[in-house]
Design a protein around this motif. Structure first.
Motif, PDB file in Angstrom:
ATOM      1  N   ALA A  26       0.894  -1.159   0.000  1.00 41.67           N
ATOM      2  CA  ALA A  26       0.000   0.000   0.000  1.00 41.67           C
ATOM      3  C   ALA A  26       0.930   1.205   0.000  1.00 41.67           C
ATOM      4  N   ALA A  27       0.879   2.000  -1.064  1.00 40.61           N
ATOM      5  CA  ALA A  27       1.829   3.098  -1.231  1.00 40.61           C
ATOM      6  C   ALA A  27       1.164   4.453  -1.057  1.00 40.61           C
ATOM      7  N   LEU A  28       1.931   5.392  -0.540  1.00 41.28           N
ATOM      8  CA  LEU A  28       1.501   6.776  -0.475  1.00 41.28           C
ATOM      9  C   LEU A  28       1.872   7.507  -1.763  1.00 41.28           C
ATOM     10  N   GLU A  29       2.986   7.059  -2.372  1.00 41.98           N
ATOM     11  CA  GLU A  29       3.456   7.683  -3.601  1.00 41.98           C
ATOM     12  C   GLU A  29       4.192   6.656  -4.456  1.00 41.98           C
ATOM     13  N   VAL A  30       3.975   6.761  -5.769  1.00 45.69           N
ATOM     14  CA  VAL A  30       4.650   5.917  -6.747  1.00 45.69           C
ATOM     15  C   VAL A  30       5.391   6.858  -7.693  1.00 45.69           C
ATOM     16  N   ASN A  31       6.707   6.811  -7.674  1.00 42.92           N
ATOM     17  CA  ASN A  31       7.495   7.739  -8.483  1.00 42.92           C
ATOM     18  C   ASN A  31       7.559   7.352  -9.952  1.00 42.92           C
ATOM     19  N   THR A  32       7.715   6.063 -10.238  1.00 44.79           N
ATOM     20  CA  THR A  32       7.880   5.593 -11.615  1.00 44.79           C
ATOM     21  C   THR A  32       6.941   4.413 -11.859  1.00 44.79           C
ATOM     22  N   PRO A  33       5.681   4.660 -12.173  1.00 48.44           N
ATOM     23  CA  PRO A  33       4.708   3.565 -12.319  1.00 48.44           C
ATOM     24  C   PRO A  33       5.126   2.476 -13.299  1.00 48.44           C
ATOM     25  N   ALA A  34       5.839   2.822 -14.350  1.00 48.52           N
ATOM     26  CA  ALA A  34       6.201   1.843 -15.375  1.00 48.52           C
ATOM     27  C   ALA A  34       7.160   0.765 -14.877  1.00 48.52           C
ATOM     28  N   MET A  35       7.808   0.981 -13.749  1.00 44.29           N
ATOM     29  CA  MET A  35       8.756  -0.031 -13.274  1.00 44.29           C
ATOM     30  C   MET A  35       8.094  -1.128 -12.429  1.00 44.29           C
ATOM     31  N   HIS A  36       6.795  -1.022 -12.199  1.00 41.71           N
ATOM     32  CA  HIS A  36       6.084  -1.975 -11.350  1.00 41.71           C
ATOM     33  C   HIS A  36       5.190  -2.881 -12.189  1.00 41.71           C
ATOM     34  N   ARG A  37       4.886  -4.053 -11.680  1.00 38.60           N
ATOM     35  CA  ARG A  37       4.032  -5.004 -12.385  1.00 38.60           C
ATOM     36  C   ARG A  37       2.586  -4.512 -12.430  1.00 38.60           C
ATOM     37  N   LEU A  38       2.137  -3.934 -11.322  1.00 34.10           N
ATOM     38  CA  LEU A  38       0.749  -3.486 -11.245  1.00 34.10           C
ATOM     39  C   LEU A  38       0.665  -2.288 -10.317  1.00 34.10           C
ATOM     40  N   VAL A  39      -0.052  -1.266 -10.756  1.00 28.63           N
ATOM     41  CA  VAL A  39      -0.379  -0.129  -9.906  1.00 28.63           C
ATOM     42  C   VAL A  39      -1.882   0.051 -10.017  1.00 28.63           C
ATOM     43  N   CYS A  40      -2.564  -0.051  -8.892  1.00 25.10           N
ATOM     44  CA  CYS A  40      -4.023   0.052  -8.867  1.00 25.10           C
ATOM     45  C   CYS A  40      -4.422   1.144  -7.882  1.00 25.10           C
ATOM     46  N   ARG A  41      -5.122   2.137  -8.384  1.00 27.21           N
ATOM     47  CA  ARG A  41      -5.587   3.242  -7.542  1.00 27.21           C
ATOM     48  C   ARG A  41      -7.101   3.147  -7.394  1.00 27.21           C
ATOM     49  N   ASP A  42      -7.571   3.291  -6.176  1.00 27.74           N
ATOM     50  CA  ASP A  42      -9.006   3.424  -5.946  1.00 27.74           C
ATOM     51  C   ASP A  42      -9.219   4.503  -4.897  1.00 27.74           C
ATOM     52  N   ASP A  43     -10.438   4.636  -4.414  1.00 30.55           N
ATOM     53  CA  ASP A  43     -10.732   5.720  -3.474  1.00 30.55           C
ATOM     54  C   ASP A  43     -10.147   5.490  -2.086  1.00 30.55           C
ATOM     55  N   LYS A  44      -9.611   4.306  -1.825  1.00 35.35           N
ATOM     56  CA  LYS A  44      -9.066   3.984  -0.518  1.00 35.35           C
ATOM     57  C   LYS A  44      -7.536   4.031  -0.469  1.00 35.35           C
ATOM     58  N   GLU A  45      -6.872   3.544  -1.550  1.00 34.46           N
ATOM     59  CA  GLU A  45      -5.426   3.387  -1.484  1.00 34.46           C
ATOM     60  C   GLU A  45      -4.813   3.217  -2.861  1.00 34.46           C
ATOM     61  N   ILE A  46      -3.511   3.199  -2.883  1.00 33.87           N
ATOM     62  CA  ILE A  46      -2.743   2.833  -4.073  1.00 33.87           C
ATOM     63  C   ILE A  46      -2.074   1.505  -3.744  1.00 33.87           C
ATOM     64  N   THR A  47      -2.432   0.478  -4.490  1.00 33.74           N
ATOM     65  CA  THR A  47      -1.823  -0.831  -4.311  1.00 33.74           C
ATOM     66  C   THR A  47      -0.797  -1.031  -5.420  1.00 33.74           C
ATOM     67  N   VAL A  48       0.378  -1.483  -5.032  1.00 25.26           N
ATOM     68  CA  VAL A  48       1.447  -1.719  -5.998  1.00 25.26           C
ATOM     69  C   VAL A  48       1.952  -3.144  -5.823  1.00 25.26           C
ATOM     70  N   VAL A  49       2.101  -3.841  -6.946  1.00 19.40           N
ATOM     71  CA  VAL A  49       2.736  -5.152  -6.959  1.00 19.40           C
ATOM     72  C   VAL A  49       4.063  -4.940  -7.671  1.00 19.40           C
ATOM     73  N   THR A  50       5.145  -5.226  -6.971  1.00 21.27           N
ATOM     74  CA  THR A  50       6.459  -4.886  -7.497  1.00 21.27           C
ATOM     75  C   THR A  50       7.508  -5.890  -7.052  1.00 21.27           C
ATOM     76  N   THR A  51       8.677  -5.777  -7.634  1.00 20.87           N
ATOM     77  CA  THR A  51       9.815  -6.600  -7.243  1.00 20.87           C
ATOM     78  C   THR A  51      10.561  -5.919  -6.093  1.00 20.87           C
ATOM     79  N   LYS A  52      11.554  -6.604  -5.567  1.00 20.69           N
ATOM     80  CA  LYS A  52      12.356  -6.025  -4.493  1.00 20.69           C
ATOM     81  C   LYS A  52      13.006  -4.715  -4.949  1.00 20.69           C
ATOM     82  N   ALA A  53      13.509  -4.684  -6.176  1.00 22.77           N
ATOM     83  CA  ALA A  53      14.131  -3.467  -6.702  1.00 22.77           C
ATOM     84  C   ALA A  53      13.136  -2.317  -6.782  1.00 22.77           C
ATOM     85  N   GLY A  54      11.873  -2.627  -7.048  1.00 19.60           N
ATOM     86  CA  GLY A  54      10.851  -1.596  -7.166  1.00 19.60           C
ATOM     87  C   GLY A  54      10.447  -0.969  -5.848  1.00 19.60           C
ATOM     88  N   LEU A  55      10.730  -1.635  -4.743  1.00 17.57           N
ATOM     89  CA  LEU A  55      10.340  -1.095  -3.440  1.00 17.57           C
ATOM     90  C   LEU A  55      10.956   0.278  -3.180  1.00 17.57           C
TER      91      LEU A  55
END
Length: 136
Positions: A26-55
């Motif tokens: 659950a992220a507060l900010e995503v600097n480079t969305p293209a480097m992550h597998r999935l970025v999902c924004r809704d009215d509650k949160e930003i969910t990011v599925v990423t690799t260790k490097a993407g953290l």
């Protein structure tokens, strides 16, 4: 075109295993969305599925500590296969596996815990999917 049966679509579909390990954040900010597998924004949160490097690219609010592996399913007839995901999820549930499902335009993504990867691959093959090697 609507397929005759779910089994026909499964038989004509294939899957591969991504080599990376993924983390759910659950992220507060995503600097480079293209480097992550999935970025999902809704009215509650930003969910990011990423690799260790993407953290390092994220301002993390909360992180699930589990390590997830990704099975990428190439559906032979996207959008028109009643019971396709149900067949996958029922087989995984019957085996006691926890999964996370995501549907994209022409693919479905099944995330399984790292320790259940081999079992999940076997389950997909047992219900009729063909495993192939990943192509870039």
């Amino acid at each position: 075109m609507t397929p005759q049966t779910t089994e026909t679509v499964i038989r004509d579909s294939d899957f591969f295993v991504e080599p990376d390990i993924y983390y759910y954040v659950a992220a507060l900010e995503v600097n480079t969305p293209a480097m992550h597998r999935l970025v999902c924004r809704d009215d509650k949160e930003i969910t990011v599925v990423t690799t260790k490097a993407g953290l390092a690219d994220l301002t993390i609010k909360q992180q699930n500590q589990d390590q997830w592996r990704l099975l990428v399913i190439n559906c032979a007839n996207p959008f028109y296969c009643v019971g396709f995901l149900q067949k996958i999820s029922s087989a995984m549930t019957a085996a006691g596996l926890d999964i996370l499902l995501v549907s994209a335009f022409s693919r479905d993504y099944v995330f399984v815990l790292q320790q259940h990867l081999e079992q999940a691959v076997g389950i997909l093959q047992n219900i009729g999917f063909v495993k192939r090697e990943r192509h870039n």
